[in-house]
Scaffold this motif. Structure first.
Motif, mmCIF file in Angstrom:
data_model
loop_
_atom_site.group_PDB
_atom_site.id
_atom_site.type_symbol
_atom_site.label_atom_id
_atom_site.label_comp_id
_atom_site.label_asym_id
_atom_site.label_seq_id
_atom_site.Cartn_x
_atom_site.Cartn_y
_atom_site.Cartn_z
ATOM 1 N N ILE A 51 6.478 -4.710 -4.418
ATOM 2 C CA ILE A 51 6.701 -3.960 -3.181
ATOM 3 C C ILE A 51 7.766 -2.895 -3.429
ATOM 4 O O ILE A 51 8.529 -2.966 -4.405
ATOM 5 N N THR A 52 7.810 -1.924 -2.541
ATOM 6 C CA THR A 52 8.828 -0.876 -2.589
ATOM 7 C C THR A 52 9.821 -1.114 -1.459
ATOM 8 O O THR A 52 9.439 -1.173 -0.295
ATOM 9 N N SER A 53 11.089 -1.272 -1.815
ATOM 10 C CA SER A 53 12.145 -1.479 -0.822
ATOM 11 C C SER A 53 13.473 -1.053 -1.448
ATOM 12 O O SER A 53 13.859 -1.623 -2.480
ATOM 13 N N ASN A 62 6.639 4.579 7.873
ATOM 14 C CA ASN A 62 6.178 3.254 7.499
ATOM 15 C C ASN A 62 7.318 2.269 7.707
ATOM 16 O O ASN A 62 8.473 2.563 7.381
ATOM 17 N N GLY A 63 6.979 1.101 8.223
ATOM 18 C CA GLY A 63 7.987 0.070 8.399
ATOM 19 C C GLY A 63 8.094 -0.806 7.161
ATOM 20 O O GLY A 63 7.891 -0.359 6.046
ATOM 21 N N GLY A 64 8.410 -2.088 7.367
ATOM 22 C CA GLY A 64 8.592 -3.001 6.248
ATOM 23 C C GLY A 64 7.346 -3.822 5.975
ATOM 24 O O GLY A 64 6.350 -3.760 6.690
ATOM 25 N N ILE A 65 7.410 -4.611 4.910
ATOM 26 C CA ILE A 65 6.338 -5.537 4.538
ATOM 27 C C ILE A 65 6.617 -6.893 5.172
ATOM 28 O O ILE A 65 7.718 -7.434 5.046
ATOM 29 N N SER A 66 5.644 -7.445 5.846
ATOM 30 C CA SER A 66 5.804 -8.728 6.527
ATOM 31 C C SER A 66 5.737 -9.880 5.539
ATOM 32 O O SER A 66 4.771 -10.005 4.784
ATOM 33 N N ARG A 126 7.167 -19.737 -4.593
ATOM 34 C CA ARG A 126 6.462 -20.991 -4.336
ATOM 35 C C ARG A 126 5.091 -21.006 -5.004
ATOM 36 O O ARG A 126 4.545 -22.070 -5.287
ATOM 37 N N TYR A 127 4.563 -19.832 -5.254
ATOM 38 C CA TYR A 127 3.272 -19.720 -5.951
ATOM 39 C C TYR A 127 3.460 -19.519 -7.453
ATOM 40 O O TYR A 127 2.505 -19.243 -8.176
ATOM 41 N N GLU A 128 4.719 -19.637 -7.888
ATOM 42 C CA GLU A 128 5.082 -19.586 -9.313
ATOM 43 C C GLU A 128 4.644 -18.293 -9.985
ATOM 44 O O GLU A 128 4.162 -18.283 -11.117
ATOM 45 N N ILE A 129 4.825 -17.193 -9.278
ATOM 46 C CA ILE A 129 4.561 -15.873 -9.853
ATOM 47 C C ILE A 129 5.785 -14.986 -9.601
ATOM 48 O O ILE A 129 6.614 -15.281 -8.734
ATOM 49 N N PRO A 130 5.921 -13.885 -10.333
ATOM 50 C CA PRO A 130 7.116 -13.041 -10.206
ATOM 51 C C PRO A 130 7.000 -11.999 -9.099
ATOM 52 O O PRO A 130 5.902 -11.563 -8.729
ATOM 53 N N LEU A 131 8.159 -11.586 -8.579
ATOM 54 C CA LEU A 131 8.268 -10.511 -7.609
ATOM 55 C C LEU A 131 8.926 -9.306 -8.280
ATOM 56 O O LEU A 131 10.041 -9.397 -8.798
ATOM 57 N N ILE A 132 8.218 -8.191 -8.269
ATOM 58 C CA ILE A 132 8.748 -6.921 -8.771
ATOM 59 C C ILE A 132 9.138 -6.078 -7.564
ATOM 60 O O ILE A 132 8.355 -5.925 -6.629
ATOM 61 N N VAL A 133 10.343 -5.535 -7.562
ATOM 62 C CA VAL A 133 10.783 -4.665 -6.469
ATOM 63 C C VAL A 133 11.113 -3.285 -7.021
ATOM 64 O O VAL A 133 11.994 -3.139 -7.882
ATOM 65 N N ASP A 134 10.372 -2.304 -6.544
ATOM 66 C CA ASP A 134 10.693 -0.910 -6.838
ATOM 67 C C ASP A 134 11.818 -0.514 -5.879
ATOM 68 O O ASP A 134 11.575 -0.125 -4.746
ATOM 69 N N ARG A 172 0.819 -1.210 0.000
ATOM 70 C CA ARG A 172 0.000 0.000 0.000
ATOM 71 C C ARG A 172 0.852 1.260 0.000
ATOM 72 O O ARG A 172 0.386 2.338 -0.370
ATOM 73 N N ASN A 173 2.127 1.161 0.395
ATOM 74 C CA ASN A 173 3.001 2.331 0.388
ATOM 75 C C ASN A 173 3.844 2.414 -0.876
ATOM 76 O O ASN A 173 4.935 2.989 -0.885
ATOM 77 N N CYS A 174 3.332 1.858 -1.976
ATOM 78 C CA CYS A 174 4.012 1.988 -3.267
ATOM 79 C C CYS A 174 3.821 3.388 -3.836
ATOM 80 O O CYS A 174 2.864 4.096 -3.508
ATOM 81 N N HIS A 175 4.723 3.753 -4.722
ATOM 82 C CA HIS A 175 4.641 5.031 -5.423
ATOM 83 C C HIS A 175 3.404 5.059 -6.307
ATOM 84 O O HIS A 175 2.916 4.021 -6.762
#
Length: 512
Positions: free
Chosen positions: A191-193, A168-172, A212-220, A137-140
């Motif tokens: 997520i933004t990190s 804001n802290g981190g994403i759990s 594990r869910y066979e989907i990609p992770l995008i990191v801003d 939720r804290n993405c740009h």
């Protein structure tokens, strides 16, 4: 010619009775009844003052490439021997491969529309039209725009909240897994990190769960383009399992505004789709001046990076040690890792808290600017953010340290203290209830009503502070009493929301 204007600082304790501010005032003309300056001349005149930039871009006006001194001499188009960004086969391809090598990516693309273009392309390439996206939720705001353009259903991950300073802290990682279990049709996670304030999430654990869910992770990772070049900083998401990573070179490295990189690693995301969407979101007339600036930045990293980042690290640590002596102001440090889901912190972000001081963030920002000629990156209700980079000089660090220590000593000598209280989170509101998708709210029939009378209605527009550009309210969300109280409180502190069509913040567009 430079004009000197006397201004009264907005500080109640009399720290600044009268100061002089340097403001460009020549080359003016009257446009109707409004006095106006030419931007190019005003920029030049400002550059001749002693204002020091603790803000983007990361070159800090200290880069002196002999090849880019006159921008007009090197401003060309796609002529013979200079390749084409959208069909790179020669010199641009070689430079992009150099970037991939430096960042340990499988493939890297130049971005000259900023990280925004890379974010739009990444989200679009990883989702189908009308699909579902799991996003922090804290993405740009650019990620919200990507969800709108693709007609996506969004599921939100809320970061932890650090109550002392209001960050804001981190994403759990546990919340990521919980959301993926509840929504089996999610197509990608973004997520933004690090966050705007330098808060880093546990990317390695999140990547393991997502895969594990066979989907990609995008990191801003726009604010972490420097991570890969010194051990004083957190490990880059590219080394921790992320599939697509976006870096803003201009934020923390010697590169010009609007320059960034999009990286791909692994085979979970289609290279062809990334290139297809880059062709849509990037201008068809890319600036060779900006691409030349990226090339210079890469050469700097390769040839001088080790030496210059070691020097930067020493200066940064010295400044932090000196500022640890402050008695009323506080500098956030890695001790914040003990709280919530803050996995790590980027110590190049100097977050100066005013929680125990007799001023708020905007007032401290004003003191630093008017009396000491130090330009901060951002002000929030309870802190200011000084963005440092590898191009900051020792003189710059000394000016920041001396200013803050002097301000702090003045506060302490006056025995001025305010009771600590819980501040408003200026990066997003409480967990707003979603009524419909972003695109449905934006494209639906809407009407303008007084903001104060909008509680319970569905917002048709955004509301955010810029910086950091994180929506406190997004289209499709129900306007809550908490948000209205937040907006009013921020306005009383001198901070107005952007994104709303009514710049005066009196009216808001809601679904009819």
């Amino acid at each position: 010619m430079i004009a000197l204007h006397a201004i009264q600082a907005n500080v109640s304790i009399g720290l600044l009775p009268l100061v002089w501010q340097i403001i460009p005032a020549s080359h003016e003309y009257f446009n109707g009844d409004r006095l106006m300056n030419y931007l190019d001349q005003s920029l030049y005149e400002y550059s001749q003052t002693d204002f020091y930039p603790f803000h983007m871009p990361g070159h800090k006006r200290q880069v002196h490439s002999p090849y880019l001194r006159n921008p007009y001499e090197v401003d060309i188009t796609e002529i013979t021997d200079f390749d084409n960004l959208h069909h790179a086969e020669g010199i641009i391809k070689d430079n992009q491969e150099k970037a991939a090598s430096l960042y340990h990516a499988d493939k890297t693309w130049f971005l000259i529309n900023g990280s925004t273009a890379g974010i739009l392309a990444a989200v679009s390439a990883c989702t189908s039209r009308g699909g579902k996206l799991l996003m922090a939720r804290n993405c740009h705001k650019a990620i919200y725009h990507a969800a709108y353009l693709r007609g996506l259903e969004t599921v939100y991950l809320y970061p932890s909240y650090e109550s002392f300073c209001g960050l804001n802290g981190g994403i759990s990682p546990e919340n990521v897994e919980k959301s993926l279990l509840e929504h089996q049709d999610i197509e990608a996670v973004v997520i933004t990190s690090p966050s705007y304030d330098g808060i880093v999430s546990d990317i390695a654990r999140i990547a393991e769960i997502v895969h594990r869910y066979e989907i990609p992770l995008i990191v801003d990772e726009a604010h972490g383009a420097h991570f890969a070049f010194h051990q004083a900083f957190p490990i880059s998401a590219l080394e921790l399992g992320a599939d697509v990573v976006i870096h803003s070179l201009h934020k923390t490295l010697p590169a010009m505004t609007q320059t960034a990189l999009l990286h791909q690693k692994g085979n979970r995301v289609s290279t062809e789709k990334l290139e297809e969407f880059l062709g849509i979101y990037e201008t068809s007339s890319p600036s060779y001046l900006l691409m030349g600036g990226i090339s210079y930045c890469l050469r700097f990293l390769e040839e001088q990076g080790a030496e210059q980042f070691e020097l930067f690290s020493l200066r940064m640590k010295k400044a932090r040690k000196q500022l640890s002596a402050m008695k009323t102001l506080h500098l956030t440090d890695r001790d914040f890792k003990k709280q919530g889901n803050i996995f790590d912190m980027d110590l190049s972000k100097f977050v100066i808290s005013t929680v125990d001081a007799p001023v708020n963030g905007p007032q401290l920002h004003e003191i630093l600017r008017t009396k000491y000629h130090l330009e901060m990156e951002m002000e929030a209700e309870q802190y200011v953010l000084a963005l440092t980079s590898v191009m900051d000089s020792q003189e710059g660090f000394d000016r920041l340290v001396n200013a803050l220590l002097e301000i702090d000593e003045n506060f302490y000598a006056k025995k001025a203290k305010t009771p600590m209280h819980k501040f408003t989170n200026t990066e997003f509101a409480a967990q707003n209830q979603q009524k419909c998708a972003i695109w449905q709210a934006v494209e639906g029939s809407s009407e303008a009503i007084p903001l104060k009378e909008s509680c319970g209605r569905v917002s048709a527009e955004y509301a955010y502070l810029y910086p950091p550009g994180i929506p406190l309210l997004a289209p499709g969300e129900i306007i809550s009493e908490e948000f209205l109280n937040q907006a009013e409180h921020l306005m009383q502190q001198g901070m107005y929301l952007q994104g709303m069509k009514d710049y005066e913040q009196r009216y808001i567009y809601v679904l009819a």
